[in-house]
Each structure stands twice: as structure tokens, then as C-alpha cells.
Write an enzyme that holds these catalytic residues in place. Structure first.
Site: not given
Ligand code: C2E
Ligand code: CA
Ligand code: CA
Length: 398
Positions: A175, A233, A265, A295, A352
Site C-alpha cells: 500500500e 488510496n 483503495e 478499505d 489490517e
């Protein structure tokens, strides 16, 4: 570090006097006081910022809970210490509320006030402040012109946090997370600049800078026949922009990075009220061949209908479930249900916030396969991330 400003919110006059007197003896900075939430709001509005609020909860008039809710939006509070006789279950819920408000919770001293316990928390606060990136004094938050200058000077940098298999810890992607190498404060995390960027519509500029940095890395690795899947993101506001997919297509083409190596995401809360044009962009990104991840799954409002309607290829389970797993059996149930949900939808699930070996082992028992978290790696600057990748015997793809 500067002297600390402390605010004591306590309705009982004798308790307040004892606490303030004890603090004045050991702390050089100003010790402010208030007998109820209203008074505390006035005190807060009259000062630049408060480092620590020492907060009782129950009182007549505006109580401690209402004060914290009110004060959280001011951005003037560094951290909160609870000092209350409330029963443990209610205190636990209050701590959760403090986190939800985006405030830093330092600890719970109970009653009566004990200087020793408080000194320990002050040390912790100083440690957090000197760590810099995680907690600046709120009086020192960057200004709009500072952020604009940072964007103009290219001070924002893509950091990479690996996504790995829970078993064997094989790299499956990463990420991309924004960091700001500030000339005065060093490396700052998004909490210090995203709110102001959101307010002034600067997120898009940040996104394009990080997207180009990420693609450049993929291009360089691609030249060595090494493929890495990167996830960027996307802020919900960006999805409303008609030109988004066009520009992504152009940049992918220019860098020769396959669309299948790029994922976006999007937080589930951003999708609840998304207009049709945003959903159109999501469909276009999928048509292009990019992956889409939902997300912070489970953190916002339930969006199972969005999950079934939209072409997501990955779910990212919010880290709150892993954090609570040990103490709350319900969290473990939610994790195994999310595993089953992702399987039924034929998409991947990344868990996560994995921080310990115990969590890793338990998540494997619950059926988890992919994860991200400090146990495996923190978000890494590019050169460290390349080292991390080089240590992998073989790269696997998400
Ligand atoms: P996120 O998308 O949920 O990103 C994961 C966050 O969790 C990151 O925080 C990461 O450092 C942190 N994290 C990862 N593993 C662990 C762990 O094991 N324990 C704990 N406690 N935390 C862990 P970070 O980098 O501070 O980013 C915070 C949020 O800011 C991100 O949450 C994302 O919503 C947003 N963000 C970051 N970079 C960007 C960006 O370039 N654009 C946009 N729109 N948002 C960004
Ligand atoms: Ca994310
Ligand atoms: Ca997340």
C-alpha cells in the site's frame, strides 16, 4: 520541548484544588482549570492549545463526555487523561469514544488523583511528542501555505507498506502511504496534513504526485523483470472527477505499467453517499483492469449492498477488529465471517493492523490468508522497501 499546558476538568472543588496544587509543584507550564464542560470550552477558546486534558466525566451541566466531543473539532487538544470513578465497562466505552473523536488517549488514572501515575503519563506524552511524526503539539500543526509550499517543492513522498501472506509472510503487494518530509519537523504522517488538504481540495494534487512516484518505482522494477502490485488510496471526493480515469489511463500507458498491477483503495464510508458519477469511475477503473479494494471494511456504516453492487476485488478489514480480538470474542466472529464473505464473493481479504505473533497465529486459525501490519513491516521509504523486496526469494501477486 516546550512547557506543557494542562487543563484540569473537575467539578468537585476540593479535588480540583488538590490536583491543581500538585501539578503546579511539578510542572512549569500553565495549569488551567474548569468546574464543568462549559467553563472548559471557554478556557480552551482563550488559549492557543492544551497539551493534556485531565478529565472527570460525571458532572452537572455540560459533562466531560460532551466537552470532549465539543473540543475534538477544535484541534487544540494534544491528549486526554481520564480521572473518573465510572465503572470499568463505561470507562472502556469512553476510551473507544475518545479514539473515535480522533483524540489521543494517554491513560486512565481513576480517582482520587495520584501524581505518580500522572507523571508516568506525562513522560509518555513527551515521548510521543519527541517521536515527532505521530504527535505534534496541536499548536504546531502545519498551515495551509506550508502545505502548499510542501506540494510545490515535492516534499511529499510515497512510503510503501507490504501486504503479505499470513503463512510464510510472502510479499503480495504494497500500500502506498503519504509522508511529508517537513523541513522543520521531519517526517509527518497523514493525520497532520490530510485534514487541511481535504478542507482545501488539495488531496488530488497529493494523489497525482504519489501515483507518479509509485508508477516510476514499478517501471524501474519492471525493467528488472520484477513485478510489484501497488495500491493507492483514493479519496471519495476524487471519484466524482470525470477526468480521473482518463489521466490514470494516460499515466499507465506512459509508464508501461500494466493496469493489473495497480489497485485503488476506497473507504467504505466514502461510498455510502457516492453519486452516480463516482460509481461510474469505479466501473471504469475496473474495466481498465485495475483492482479495487474496499478499505477500512467494518469501520463505517454497513455497506454490504455496495460490496455486492460494485466490482471490488479486495476487502481490507479494519484494524480495530484485530486490536480487539483478544478481549472481545465478537471481533473474532466478525473476522471469520469476513473471511467467509470474501470467499463467497470470490475476492481477496487483507487483514489490517497485525502487530504480534499471537495475532498472526489466531488469524490463521480464523481462516485469514493475507495481512498488513507492523509485525511484517512499517510503511517504508522507497529504498528500504526495495531492500525488503530483495529479501523475498520469490514475489507473489495479489
Ligand atoms: P489506511 O488506508 O487504513 O492505511 C493504513 C494505516 O494503518 C496507515 O496509517 C498505516 O501506517 C497504519 N498501520 C499499518 N499497520 C499497522 C499496525 O500494525 N498497527 C497500527 N496501529 N497501524 C498500522 P497512516 O500511514 O498514518 O495513514 C492513515 C490514513 O491516512 C490511511 O489509512 C489513509 O486513509 C490515509 N492516507 C494515507 N496516505 C494517503 C494518501 O496518499 N491519500 C489518501 N487519500 N489518503 C491517505
Ligand atoms: Ca488504505
Ligand atoms: Ca485501512
Amino acid at each position: 520541548m516546550q512547557d506543557l499546558t494542562v487543563l484540569v476538568l473537575e467539578d468537585e472543588p476540593f479535588q480540583r484544588l488538590v490536583t491543581v496544587t500538585a501539578l503546579e509543584k511539578v510542572l512549569p507550564g500553565p495549569i488551567l482549570q474548569a468546574a464543568n464542560g462549559h467553563e472548559a470550552v471557554v478556557v480552551l477558546s482563550a488559549c492557543k492549545a492544551v497539551d493534556i486534558v485531565l478529565c472527570d466525566l460525571k458532572m452537572t451541566g455540560m459533562d466531560g463526555l460532551a466537552f470532549l466531543r465539543h473540543a475534538s473539532s477544535s484541534g487544540k487538544i494534544g491528549a486526554v487523561v481520564l480521572c473518573s470513578e465510572l465503572d470499568p465497562v463505561l470507562r472502556q466505552a469512553t476510551v473507544a469514544m475518545i479514539h473515535c473523536l480522533g483524540l489521543t488517549f494517554l491513560g486512565d488514572l481513576g480517582k482520587p488523583f495520584k501524581l505518580e501515575g500522572f507523571s508516568h503519563l506525562v513522560n509518555r506524552y513527551r515521548e510521543l511528542c519527541s517521536a515527532g511524526p505521530q504527535l505534534l503539539s496541536p499548536a504546531e500543526l502545519p498551515t495551509l501555505s506550508d502545505v502548499q509550499r510542501g506540494l510545490d517543492n515535492g516534499e511529499f513522498e510515497a512510503y510503501y507498506q507490504p501486504k503479505v501472506t499470513l503463512e510464510g509472510q510472502l510479499l503480495v503487494g504494497a500500500e502506498v502511504l503519504a509522508r511529508w518530509t517537513h523541513p522543520q519537523w521531519g517526517v509527518l504522517s497523514p493525520a497532520h496534513f490530510l485534514p487541511i488538504m481535504e478542507e482545501y481540495n488539495l488531496i488530488n494534487r497529493l494523489f497525482w504526485q504519489l501515483f507518479e512516484q509509485g508508477l516510476a518505482l514499478q517501471q524501474r522494477l519492471g525493467a528488472q523483470e520484477r513485478v510489484i502490485n501497488l495500491a493507492f488510496n483514493l479519496h471519495p471526493a476524487q471519484l466524482a472527477c470525470a477526468a480521473l480515469t482518463e489521466r490514470i489511463t494516460m499515466l499507465l500507458k506512459r509508464s508501461q505499467v500494466p493496469a493489473s498491477s495497480v489497485m485503488f483503495e476506497i473507504t467504505e464510508s466514502g461510498l455510502i453517499s457516492a453519486p452516480a458519477s463516482s460509481l461510474e469511475n469505479l466501473v471504469r477503473l475496473r474495466m481498465l483492469g485495475c483492482g479495487l479494494a474496499m478499505d477500512d471494511f467494518g469501520a463505517g456504516y454497513s455497506s454490504l449492498d455496495r460490496l455486492s453492487e460494485l466490482p471490488f476485488t479486495q476487502i481490507k478489514l479494519d484494524r480495530a477488529f484485530v486490536r480487539k480480538m483478544q478481549n472481545q470474542p465478537k471481533s473474532a466472529a466478525i473476522i471469520s465471517c469476513s473471511v467467509a464473505l470474501a470467499q463467497a464473493l470470490g475476492i481477496s481479504l487483507v487483514i489490517e493492523g497485525v502487530e504480534t505473533d499471537e495475532q498472526q497465529a489466531r488469524l490463521i486459525e480464523l481462516g485469514g490468508t493475507l495481512a498488513q501490519g507492523f509485525l511484517f513491516a512499517r510503511p517504508l521509504p522507497e529504498s528500504h522497501f526495495i531492500d525488503f523486496c530483495s529479501q523475498q526469494a520469490d514475489w507473489h501477486r495479489c
